[in-house]
Design an enzyme around this catalytic site. Sequence first.
Site, mmCIF file in Angstrom:
data_model
loop_
_atom_site.group_PDB
_atom_site.id
_atom_site.type_symbol
_atom_site.label_atom_id
_atom_site.label_comp_id
_atom_site.label_asym_id
_atom_site.label_seq_id
_atom_site.Cartn_x
_atom_site.Cartn_y
_atom_site.Cartn_z
ATOM 1 N N TYR A 1 -12.405 -51.336 44.338
ATOM 2 C CA TYR A 1 -12.605 -49.911 44.084
ATOM 3 C C TYR A 1 -12.745 -49.593 42.605
ATOM 4 O O TYR A 1 -13.352 -48.583 42.247
ATOM 5 C CB TYR A 1 -11.551 -49.033 44.759
ATOM 6 C CG TYR A 1 -10.115 -49.332 44.431
ATOM 7 C CD1 TYR A 1 -9.543 -48.897 43.250
ATOM 8 C CD2 TYR A 1 -9.317 -50.026 45.331
ATOM 9 C CE1 TYR A 1 -8.215 -49.154 42.962
ATOM 10 C CE2 TYR A 1 -7.989 -50.290 45.054
ATOM 11 C CZ TYR A 1 -7.441 -49.849 43.871
ATOM 12 O OH TYR A 1 -6.128 -50.105 43.581
ATOM 13 N N GLU B 1 -28.087 -25.671 33.464
ATOM 14 C CA GLU B 1 -27.283 -26.754 34.036
ATOM 15 C C GLU B 1 -27.615 -28.088 33.365
ATOM 16 O O GLU B 1 -26.746 -28.940 33.199
ATOM 17 C CB GLU B 1 -27.542 -26.894 35.534
ATOM 18 C CG GLU B 1 -27.085 -25.720 36.361
ATOM 19 C CD GLU B 1 -27.422 -25.921 37.820
ATOM 20 O OE1 GLU B 1 -26.487 -26.194 38.595
ATOM 21 O OE2 GLU B 1 -28.613 -25.838 38.183
ATOM 22 N N LYS C 1 -20.627 -29.830 43.461
ATOM 23 C CA LYS C 1 -20.737 -29.124 42.179
ATOM 24 C C LYS C 1 -19.653 -28.044 42.224
ATOM 25 O O LYS C 1 -19.693 -27.148 43.067
ATOM 26 C CB LYS C 1 -22.123 -28.499 42.038
ATOM 27 C CG LYS C 1 -22.366 -27.842 40.705
ATOM 28 C CD LYS C 1 -23.763 -27.252 40.604
ATOM 29 C CE LYS C 1 -24.803 -28.350 40.620
ATOM 30 N NZ LYS C 1 -26.157 -27.849 40.289
ATOM 31 N N ILE D 1 -28.493 -32.859 43.663
ATOM 32 C CA ILE D 1 -27.320 -33.682 43.944
ATOM 33 C C ILE D 1 -27.566 -34.608 45.140
ATOM 34 O O ILE D 1 -26.923 -35.652 45.237
ATOM 35 C CB ILE D 1 -26.043 -32.837 44.127
ATOM 36 C CG1 ILE D 1 -26.201 -31.820 45.249
ATOM 37 C CG2 ILE D 1 -25.663 -32.177 42.808
ATOM 38 C CD1 ILE D 1 -24.916 -31.052 45.556
ATOM 39 N N GLU D 2 -28.514 -34.262 45.995
ATOM 40 C CA GLU D 2 -28.880 -35.172 47.083
ATOM 41 C C GLU D 2 -29.386 -36.499 46.518
ATOM 42 O O GLU D 2 -29.056 -37.571 47.022
ATOM 43 C CB GLU D 2 -29.975 -34.545 47.973
ATOM 44 C CG GLU D 2 -29.534 -33.347 48.771
ATOM 45 C CD GLU D 2 -29.627 -32.013 48.023
ATOM 46 O OE1 GLU D 2 -29.539 -30.971 48.697
ATOM 47 O OE2 GLU D 2 -29.775 -31.996 46.787
#
Length: 127
Positions: free
Chosen positions: A57, A25, A102, A75-76
């Site tokens: 934005y 990954e 993901k 990813i946290e």
Amino acid sequence: MILEDSYITLTNLRFHALHGVMPQEQVAGNDYSVSLRIRFDAGKAMLTDDVNDTINYAEVYRIVREEMRRPDRLIEHVAHRIADHIARTFPTLSAINIKLVKLNPPIGADCDGAGIELHLINDKTKP
């Protein structure tokens, strides 16, 4: 009419990034989706029609893109970095909901993705 609540939303921003625990990954990467819901007081912007009175934005997207380019294992951690950077840039926001998915997780399952959702409040805006 009285404004009760207001949000800026960005939905399903797509990125290819090198986040992940598995070595492959970190080399090949994966595709990700990021969605944000940012609570803030839009009352002034509703009246002034001035971008300086809102959460821009386009700037939020720039922050997300920048943070997604920095590889991490979890990813946290990535989601928290994104939210923290946005909160530091727009200190008057009151909360951020972030969803980071993901899209092709290496778990051997046929699924639409695996991810994390965080709801963070800005304790500096609480009375």
